[in-house]
Design a protein around this motif. Structure first.
Motif, PDB file in Angstrom:
ATOM      1  N   ARG A 352      52.582  66.924 -18.910  1.00  0.00           N
ATOM      2  CA  ARG A 352      51.348  67.261 -18.213  1.00  0.00           C
ATOM      3  C   ARG A 352      51.367  66.871 -16.740  1.00  0.00           C
ATOM      4  O   ARG A 352      50.507  67.299 -15.975  1.00  0.00           O
ATOM      5  CB  ARG A 352      50.155  66.568 -18.883  1.00  0.00           C
ATOM      6  N   VAL A 353      52.345  66.055 -16.347  1.00  0.00           N
ATOM      7  CA  VAL A 353      52.286  65.467 -15.011  1.00  0.00           C
ATOM      8  C   VAL A 353      52.305  66.532 -13.910  1.00  0.00           C
ATOM      9  O   VAL A 353      51.650  66.384 -12.872  1.00  0.00           O
ATOM     10  CB  VAL A 353      53.442  64.456 -14.818  1.00  0.00           C
ATOM     11  N   ASP A 354      53.026  67.638 -14.141  1.00  0.00           N
ATOM     12  CA  ASP A 354      53.104  68.674 -13.106  1.00  0.00           C
ATOM     13  C   ASP A 354      51.857  69.536 -13.043  1.00  0.00           C
ATOM     14  O   ASP A 354      51.680  70.319 -12.111  1.00  0.00           O
ATOM     15  CB  ASP A 354      54.326  69.570 -13.346  1.00  0.00           C
ATOM     16  N   ARG A 355      50.983  69.432 -14.059  1.00  0.00           N
ATOM     17  CA  ARG A 355      49.762  70.234 -14.080  1.00  0.00           C
ATOM     18  C   ARG A 355      48.519  69.387 -13.856  1.00  0.00           C
ATOM     19  O   ARG A 355      47.415  69.904 -13.831  1.00  0.00           O
ATOM     20  CB  ARG A 355      49.647  70.958 -15.426  1.00  0.00           C
ATOM     21  N   LYS A 358      44.211  65.848 -11.084  1.00  0.00           N
ATOM     22  CA  LYS A 358      43.476  64.651 -10.678  1.00  0.00           C
ATOM     23  C   LYS A 358      44.387  63.433 -10.548  1.00  0.00           C
ATOM     24  O   LYS A 358      44.427  62.788  -9.504  1.00  0.00           O
ATOM     25  CB  LYS A 358      42.375  64.363 -11.691  1.00  0.00           C
ATOM     26  N   LEU A 359      45.131  63.135 -11.601  1.00  0.00           N
ATOM     27  CA  LEU A 359      45.837  61.861 -11.660  1.00  0.00           C
ATOM     28  C   LEU A 359      47.287  61.942 -11.227  1.00  0.00           C
ATOM     29  O   LEU A 359      47.894  60.916 -10.933  1.00  0.00           O
ATOM     30  CB  LEU A 359      45.775  61.306 -13.093  1.00  0.00           C
ATOM     31  N   GLY A 360      47.871  63.123 -11.212  1.00  0.00           N
ATOM     32  CA  GLY A 360      49.285  63.249 -10.913  1.00  0.00           C
ATOM     33  C   GLY A 360      49.613  62.999  -9.448  1.00  0.00           C
ATOM     34  O   GLY A 360      48.733  62.935  -8.592  1.00  0.00           O
ATOM     35  N   PRO A 361      50.905  62.836  -9.149  1.00  0.00           N
ATOM     36  CA  PRO A 361      51.323  62.673  -7.745  1.00  0.00           C
ATOM     37  C   PRO A 361      50.863  63.850  -6.903  1.00  0.00           C
ATOM     38  O   PRO A 361      51.035  65.008  -7.281  1.00  0.00           O
ATOM     39  CB  PRO A 361      52.862  62.622  -7.857  1.00  0.00           C
ATOM     40  N   GLY A 362      50.267  63.562  -5.763  1.00  0.00           N
ATOM     41  CA  GLY A 362      49.729  64.614  -4.923  1.00  0.00           C
ATOM     42  C   GLY A 362      48.395  65.137  -5.398  1.00  0.00           C
ATOM     43  O   GLY A 362      47.922  66.166  -4.937  1.00  0.00           O
ATOM     44  N   GLY A 363      47.759  64.404  -6.332  1.00  0.00           N
ATOM     45  CA  GLY A 363      46.481  64.829  -6.871  1.00  0.00           C
ATOM     46  C   GLY A 363      45.305  64.181  -6.180  1.00  0.00           C
ATOM     47  O   GLY A 363      45.439  63.448  -5.190  1.00  0.00           O
ATOM     48  N   TYR A 428      34.684  77.227 -15.941  1.00  0.00           N
ATOM     49  CA  TYR A 428      34.959  78.326 -16.864  1.00  0.00           C
ATOM     50  C   TYR A 428      34.366  78.061 -18.251  1.00  0.00           C
ATOM     51  O   TYR A 428      33.580  78.852 -18.772  1.00  0.00           O
ATOM     52  CB  TYR A 428      36.464  78.551 -16.957  1.00  0.00           C
ATOM     53  N   LYS A 429      34.696  76.929 -18.851  1.00  0.00           N
ATOM     54  CA  LYS A 429      34.160  76.626 -20.179  1.00  0.00           C
ATOM     55  C   LYS A 429      33.272  75.375 -20.173  1.00  0.00           C
ATOM     56  O   LYS A 429      32.868  74.900 -21.235  1.00  0.00           O
ATOM     57  CB  LYS A 429      35.312  76.429 -21.169  1.00  0.00           C
ATOM     58  N   LEU A 430      32.985  74.846 -18.986  1.00  0.00           N
ATOM     59  CA  LEU A 430      32.214  73.611 -18.856  1.00  0.00           C
ATOM     60  C   LEU A 430      32.804  72.514 -19.743  1.00  0.00           C
ATOM     61  O   LEU A 430      32.111  71.876 -20.530  1.00  0.00           O
ATOM     62  CB  LEU A 430      30.740  73.851 -19.172  1.00  0.00           C
ATOM     63  N   ARG A 431      34.105  72.341 -19.578  1.00  0.00           N
ATOM     64  CA  ARG A 431      34.815  71.295 -20.299  1.00  0.00           C
ATOM     65  C   ARG A 431      35.430  70.335 -19.294  1.00  0.00           C
ATOM     66  O   ARG A 431      35.858  70.735 -18.219  1.00  0.00           O
ATOM     67  CB  ARG A 431      35.911  71.882 -21.182  1.00  0.00           C
ATOM     68  N   ARG A 432      35.503  69.088 -19.693  1.00  0.00           N
ATOM     69  CA  ARG A 432      36.077  68.057 -18.819  1.00  0.00           C
ATOM     70  C   ARG A 432      37.604  68.158 -18.870  1.00  0.00           C
ATOM     71  O   ARG A 432      38.228  67.746 -19.837  1.00  0.00           O
ATOM     72  CB  ARG A 432      35.619  66.673 -19.280  1.00  0.00           C
ATOM     73  N   THR A 433      38.187  68.730 -17.846  1.00  0.00           N
ATOM     74  CA  THR A 433      39.636  68.870 -17.776  1.00  0.00           C
ATOM     75  C   THR A 433      40.069  68.825 -16.325  1.00  0.00           C
ATOM     76  O   THR A 433      39.306  69.204 -15.425  1.00  0.00           O
ATOM     77  CB  THR A 433      40.113  70.176 -18.421  1.00  0.00           C
ATOM     78  N   HIS A 434      41.274  68.353 -16.130  1.00  0.00           N
ATOM     79  CA  HIS A 434      41.847  68.315 -14.780  1.00  0.00           C
ATOM     80  C   HIS A 434      43.228  68.962 -14.780  1.00  0.00           C
ATOM     81  O   HIS A 434      43.997  68.772 -13.849  1.00  0.00           O
ATOM     82  CB  HIS A 434      41.953  66.870 -14.290  1.00  0.00           C
ATOM     83  N   LEU A 435      43.525  69.723 -15.843  1.00  0.00           N
ATOM     84  CA  LEU A 435      44.829  70.362 -15.951  1.00  0.00           C
ATOM     85  C   LEU A 435      44.771  71.785 -15.404  1.00  0.00           C
ATOM     86  O   LEU A 435      43.869  72.554 -15.747  1.00  0.00           O
ATOM     87  CB  LEU A 435      45.294  70.409 -17.405  1.00  0.00           C
ATOM     88  N   VAL A 436      45.733  72.116 -14.574  1.00  0.00           N
ATOM     89  CA  VAL A 436      45.843  73.493 -14.107  1.00  0.00           C
ATOM     90  C   VAL A 436      46.319  74.339 -15.280  1.00  0.00           C
ATOM     91  O   VAL A 436      47.287  73.994 -15.952  1.00  0.00           O
ATOM     92  CB  VAL A 436      46.836  73.591 -12.932  1.00  0.00           C
ATOM     93  N   PRO A 437      45.645  75.446 -15.572  1.00  0.00           N
ATOM     94  CA  PRO A 437      46.028  76.249 -16.748  1.00  0.00           C
ATOM     95  C   PRO A 437      47.415  76.856 -16.579  1.00  0.00           C
ATOM     96  O   PRO A 437      47.935  76.981 -15.469  1.00  0.00           O
ATOM     97  CB  PRO A 437      44.943  77.325 -16.802  1.00  0.00           C
ATOM     98  N   GLU A 438      48.003  77.233 -17.705  1.00  0.00           N
ATOM     99  CA  GLU A 438      49.314  77.878 -17.693  1.00  0.00           C
ATOM    100  C   GLU A 438      49.215  79.375 -17.968  1.00  0.00           C
ATOM    101  O   GLU A 438      50.096  80.136 -17.590  1.00  0.00           O
ATOM    102  CB  GLU A 438      50.229  77.231 -18.741  1.00  0.00           C
ATOM    103  N   ASP A 439      48.155  79.788 -18.642  1.00  0.00           N
ATOM    104  CA  ASP A 439      47.989  81.192 -18.992  1.00  0.00           C
ATOM    105  C   ASP A 439      47.805  82.046 -17.731  1.00  0.00           C
ATOM    106  O   ASP A 439      47.072  81.671 -16.812  1.00  0.00           O
ATOM    107  CB  ASP A 439      46.772  81.351 -19.910  1.00  0.00           C
ATOM    108  N   GLU A 440      48.480  83.185 -17.706  1.00  0.00           N
ATOM    109  CA  GLU A 440      48.444  84.061 -16.532  1.00  0.00           C
ATOM    110  C   GLU A 440      47.025  84.515 -16.207  1.00  0.00           C
ATOM    111  O   GLU A 440      46.617  84.560 -15.043  1.00  0.00           O
ATOM    112  CB  GLU A 440      49.340  85.277 -16.784  1.00  0.00           C
ATOM    113  N   ALA A 441      46.254  84.871 -17.251  1.00  0.00           N
ATOM    114  CA  ALA A 441      44.892  85.356 -17.008  1.00  0.00           C
ATOM    115  C   ALA A 441      44.020  84.256 -16.422  1.00  0.00           C
ATOM    116  O   ALA A 441      43.197  84.495 -15.523  1.00  0.00           O
ATOM    117  CB  ALA A 441      44.291  85.876 -18.312  1.00  0.00           C
ATOM    118  N   ASP A 442      44.182  83.023 -16.923  1.00  0.00           N
ATOM    119  CA  ASP A 442      43.406  81.907 -16.393  1.00  0.00           C
ATOM    120  C   ASP A 442      43.768  81.642 -14.934  1.00  0.00           C
ATOM    121  O   ASP A 442      42.891  81.371 -14.096  1.00  0.00           O
ATOM    122  CB  ASP A 442      43.662  80.650 -17.222  1.00  0.00           C
TER     123      ASP A 442
END
Length: 1000
Positions: A352-355, A358-363, A428-442
């Protein structure tokens, strides 16, 4: 009816407007519910402007389906008539599936988007409290909260509010929600509410007025009895306050039919989840004074009272504030903060570190932690830094000079971009997340929501990585090299930090003589003058940059000397204060070694070059020669002319050395991006052009002193060796040949006498004692060596080379190139020697053996006694000589048939040999790497020691400075030497095969 196999015009229009499922969209547009707007010409345009047109259209259909016919008619009439409503509603529907769900459940809530008055643009807590006033239970509070959130999101996605305003509105809505939840809890337990005072302190992003769409709302609860009491009554009051606080948390955090609002998190309280939920003010203070850890004071930076008893909340803030701003005086404060940040990164799962936005390097957390650390360090003496908002604090840090303007602007831009990404992901879904999505549509929807339309996924990834790279680089600078405001602002009679403590800090930063360093600091920053005030702003930054070098003391001393020389010049401190790169460039140059500071102290005005983005780029040979010849023309004597020429050379050597150092080290604003080979080529060309211009000036001065404008003989200076190869280093001699040809009507004897007098005068002028790096001209490669005449006619050269030339002389002529004097004569000399250095059909077996013999003899006889052959950059194993002789052998063998080999430059010839298939690519790269590294070592030694050398220094600090120039962090000089030996060992293996084992 659409003909099978053919696309309808609507289908094509949908594709053009950004729909990814046009067939589905066609069916939705044909739905009965959309009949009132199906033919509206602007509907598709409005849908196409959203982040996800397919999602927006689906949401519109669902909203229409949920409405009664009469209400639907009113809705569509309003939608068609009001562009603001259309943009807001469709913008939200295209960005947030969750808010589309809300509107489908509560179809009348679209009315919240109708008002577009100026007063509505940025509502505050009072407006949100009014909107939530009718909520009397958890369910109705959620509905009202989502209605408010709908309006915030609409303003956000339509660009009515920027990131900071949106985040502040979200925090104000959270404040109003906490107040409403507490009111509901108090109404449910009036007896508890009557006997206690309860203050809700917002922490984290809510406290800092920079909340996300979906985030934990961090709080601390402070409780007191409603009336002054003792013992059991205080205990009962705290129990009552705890029940109210617990109920408040459940109202906001628990999930019901309307979902959840957000979790209320009280784990930032003393002792965390193991401590009591509610404490008295005195209990909080006792804990912070005795037990609190560094991170807890960092968290308190954002504390502010938001609900409950606001007077008690204000008392809490007033009590803990002094502790916050004294936190940086705690033992191991900075290391503790740094360790905490590292732990956060280490705990991110590898997948998950590359996505992790918030917490990753450069975040985001990198920006927040860096800003907070600087606030805590400098905020003791500067109340302008007391802000809970990251962006406000960053602005204050820049305004106070604690962060460079360019750094702050880059961080601000990157933080806004990354936070906006985070907002749109969560929306988008009003969910607590800090991950950049992987899906192309997202990713496509996310990119479009940020205004990227042509290639949204590609543009998004590019922008995200660029901003993350900026954050990571600046975080490393600001967070891991903290600035020492207290040390920088020491002044006589002003005890901000004791001399002992300041000395300890300077020692920790790497200053070998902290007493002298303190003396320099006091001399620079004491007093009440404007100069001293600016110095007090600059010095904390400079101290950190000096500390990043191998010799911080030398850097600080050099800065004091330059400041003493230029401190009264109005542009000097203004340049350092206002030009983001100038101060850092100066610090790098002053602490990198002796050569550049020595040059600068002899021409302090050259500091101005460090603030000009173009200032460190070498000037062209034409521009240099023109300036030099103009200076000679203005001088009254030959000595004065050469003094002026030396002034130009001094400034340009500084320009080149400074550009080389900064290009090698990089700065935090401009990290080293050029490859080492490009840096080597730039230095070689720059020094060569400069020395060629200097010789042109000396030649003009020598001629004018005796003959005026016209010498009786045409005269040219031919560069040889590294000079002719454009590969000069800072300490290189200029190998030359002198050639002349009598002018028409001039006797050869007279011409020869004149040419010899010119050479003698040039050498005299260039050897006049000076503190500048000398330019020594060496004519040892001329025919017959030291026993031959210094200057010959072109005919004499032709006769000699025709009858007496040896193999080594043909090899030496491979580097010959005209550098000064008569260009036509120089060109004719090159025409003369080309058949010697590129002999038709190449060289024979005997010549190859002779070249190998000469090389072997040089290896055994010329390496200095006691020198380590594995570390000698010029004559050692795999060093410059090995690579150059190998390349030159290829030139002499194949130059007649391969035009690319006919160059005086080693790297160009090597690349041409590889391109022609004369040497494998991997072997060519090995030789190139070794040559570049050995050249950089020689340049580094000159830059560091101020005198030329071919081996690594033995002094520890000088060796460390060479390592820093070569890209090694402090403490890694062993790695540097190991790498040098490894790279040159590989090069020597290629030389053994290609030079000593090569076939003619």
């Amino acid at each position: 009816m659409t003909v099978p196999g053919r696309r309808s015009s609507t289908f094509t229009r949908l594709l053009r407007h950004g729909f990814t499922a046009p067939s589905v969209a066609e069916r939705l547009l044909d739905a009965d519910e959309l009949a009132p707007v199906r033919t509206d010409p602007v509907l598709l345009d409005a849908l196409g402007a959203t982040a996800d047109p397919d999602l927006a259209l689906l949401g519109l259909v669902r909203l229409a389906e949920a409405q009664e016919p009469d209400e639907r008619r009113v809705f569509f009439d309003t939608l068609i008539a009001a562009k603001p409503l259309r943009d807001r509603l469709l913008g939200v529907l295209g960005a947030s599936e969750a808010l589309g769900d809300h509107l489908a459940r509560h179809p009348s809530d679209w009315h919240a988007l109708v008002t577009y008055e100026r007063a509505d643009l940025h509502p505050g807590v009072a407006e949100f409290e009014r909107d939530l006033a009718g909520a009397d239970d958890a369910v109705s509070l959620r509905v009202a909260y989502r209605r408010c959130l709908l309006a915030i999101a609409a303003r956000d996605v339509c660009g009515t509010t920027d990131l900071a305003q949106t985040a502040a509105e979200l925090a104000d809505l959270a404040t109003a929600t906490l107040r409403a939840a507490l009111a509901i809890a108090s109404a449910a337990a009036p007896a508890d509410a009557a006997i206690c005072r309860l203050a809700v302190i917002a922490m984290g992003k809510c406290g800092g007025h920079e909340l996300n769409y979906v985030s934990d709302v961090d709080v601390i609860f402070v409780g007191e009895p409603a009336e002054p009491t003792e013992g059991a009554d205080e205990g009962k009051a705290l129990q009552a306050a705890t029940r109210l606080a617990s109920h408040l948390m459940r109202i906001c955090s628990e999930t019901n039919i309307e979902g959840t609002i957000w979790p209320v998190d009280a784990n930032l309280r003393p002792e965390g989840r193991n401590g009591p939920l509610v404490r008295t003010l005195s209990s909080h203070l006792a804990y912070y004074q005795r037990w609190a850890k560094t991170w807890e004071f960092q968290a308190l930076l954002k504390a502010r009272p938001v609900a409950g008893d606001m007077e008690l909340g204000a008392e809490y803030i007033e009590a803990v504030n002094p502790l916050v701003w004294q936190a940086s005086e705690r033992e191991n404060f900075v290391p503790d903060a740094q360790k905490m940040r590292r732990r956060v990164v280490d705990n991110i799962p590898a997948d998950r570190v590359d996505r992790e936005l918030k917490l990753g390097p450069g975040g985001l957390r990198d920006v927040e932690f860096a800003v907070q650390l600087l606030q805590l360090v400098h905020g003791r003496s500067d109340a302008t830094l007391h802000s809970g908002s990251t962006l406000e604090a960053l602005t204050a840090l820049a305004d106070g000079g604690y962060v460079g303007r360019a750094d702050a602007a880059q961080l601000d831009e990157a933080y806004r971009f990354l936070r906006t990404m985070e907002h749109r992901i969560q929306l988008y879904k009003l969910r607590r997340t800090h991950l950049v999505p992987e899906d192309e549509a997202d990713l496509r929807r996310l990119g479009r929501s940020l205004g990227m339309r042509s290639e949204p996924v590609t543009e998004l990834n590019k922008a995200w990585r660029r901003h993350a790279s900026v954050v990571r680089r600046l975080h490393e600078k600001l967070f891991y090299r903290p600035l020492l405001d207290a040390v920088a602002q020491l002044a006589p009679g002003e005890i901000r930090l004791s001399p002992k403590a300041a000395g300890q800090r300077l020692t920790a930063l790497g200053y070998a003589d902290p007493v002298a360093a303190l003396r320099h600091l006091e001399a620079l920053s004491s007093g009440v003058s404007r100069k001293a005030a600016i110095q007090r702003t600059l010095l904390p930054v400079l101290l950190g940059w000096f500390a990043d070098s191998a010799d911080p003391d030398a850097g600080l001393l050099g800065f004091r000397k330059v400041s003493d020389a230029l401190g009264k010049t109005p542009w000097y401190l203004r340049l350092l204060r206002d030009e983001g790169a100038a101060a850092e460039n100066l610090a790098r140059v002053l602490s990198a070694g002796r050569l550049a500071p020595d040059l600068l102290l002899r021409a302090p005005e050259a500091v101005a070059l460090l603030g000009d983005p173009e200032g460190l780029k070498p000037r062209s040979h034409q521009a240099l020669e023109q300036e030099v010849l103009s200076a000679v023309g203005r001088a009254e004597t030959a000595e004065g002319a050469v003094a002026s020429v030396r002034g130009v050379r001094r400034r340009e050597l500084f320009r080149t050395a400074a550009g080389d150092l900064i290009g090698s080290y990089g700065t935090e604003e401009n990290p080293a991006e050029e490859d080492p080979g490009a840096l080597v080529d730039r230095v070689g060309n720059a020094v060569t052009d400069l020395n060629a211009a200097t010789l042109s000036g000396a030649l003009r001065a020598a001629v004018r002193a005796e003959w005026g404008d016209t010498l009786p003989t045409r005269f040219a200076v031919i560069g040889m060796g590294r000079f002719g190869g454009h590969e000069l280093g800072y300490g290189s001699d200029a190998d030359v040949l002198f050639v002349h040809e009598p002018r028409e009507g001039v006797e050869e004897q007279e011409a020869s006498q004149a040419a010899n007098k010119v050479v003698a005068e040039m050498r005299r002028l260039l050897q006049i004692p000076t503190a500048d790096p000398p330019l020594l001209i060496d004519a040892g490669l001329r025919p017959e060596g030291k026993s031959g005449p210094l200057v010959r006619t072109l005919a004499s050269y032709a006769a000699y080379y025709r009858r007496w030339s040896l193999v080594w002389e043909s090899q030496a002529l491979l580097r010959a190139e005209p550098m000064a004097g008569d260009p036509e004569l120089g060109a004719r000399f090159i025409e003369l020697i080309d058949p010697l250095r590129y002999p038709p059909e190449g060289i024979g077996e005997d010549a190859v053996r002779e070249i190998r013999r000469l090389k072997a003899r040089m290896e055994s006889e010329r390496l200095p006694r006691g020198a380590d052959p594995t570390l000698h950059a010029k004559l050692g194993r795999g060093g410059l000589s090995d690579v150059e002789w190998t390349v030159q052998l290829l030139q002499m063998q194949h130059g007649w048939s391969e035009p690319g080999l006919r160059t005086t430059r080693t790297r160009e010839a090597l690349a041409a040999a590889q391109a022609a298939g004369l040497i494998p690519t991997e072997e060519a790269q090995t030789l190139d790497d070794a040559w570049v590294l050995a050249t950089r070592v020689r340049n580094a030694v000159m830059l560091v020691r101020g005198r030329a050398g071919d081996t690594f220094p033995s002094d520890g600090r000088e060796l460390g400075a060479v390592g820093r120039y070569l890209g090694y962090e402090p403490g890694h000089v062993g790695d540097m030497l190991d790498d040098y030996r490894r790279i040159t060992r590989r090069a020597r293996a290629v030389v053994e095969e290609r030079f000593y084992g090569a076939q003619p």
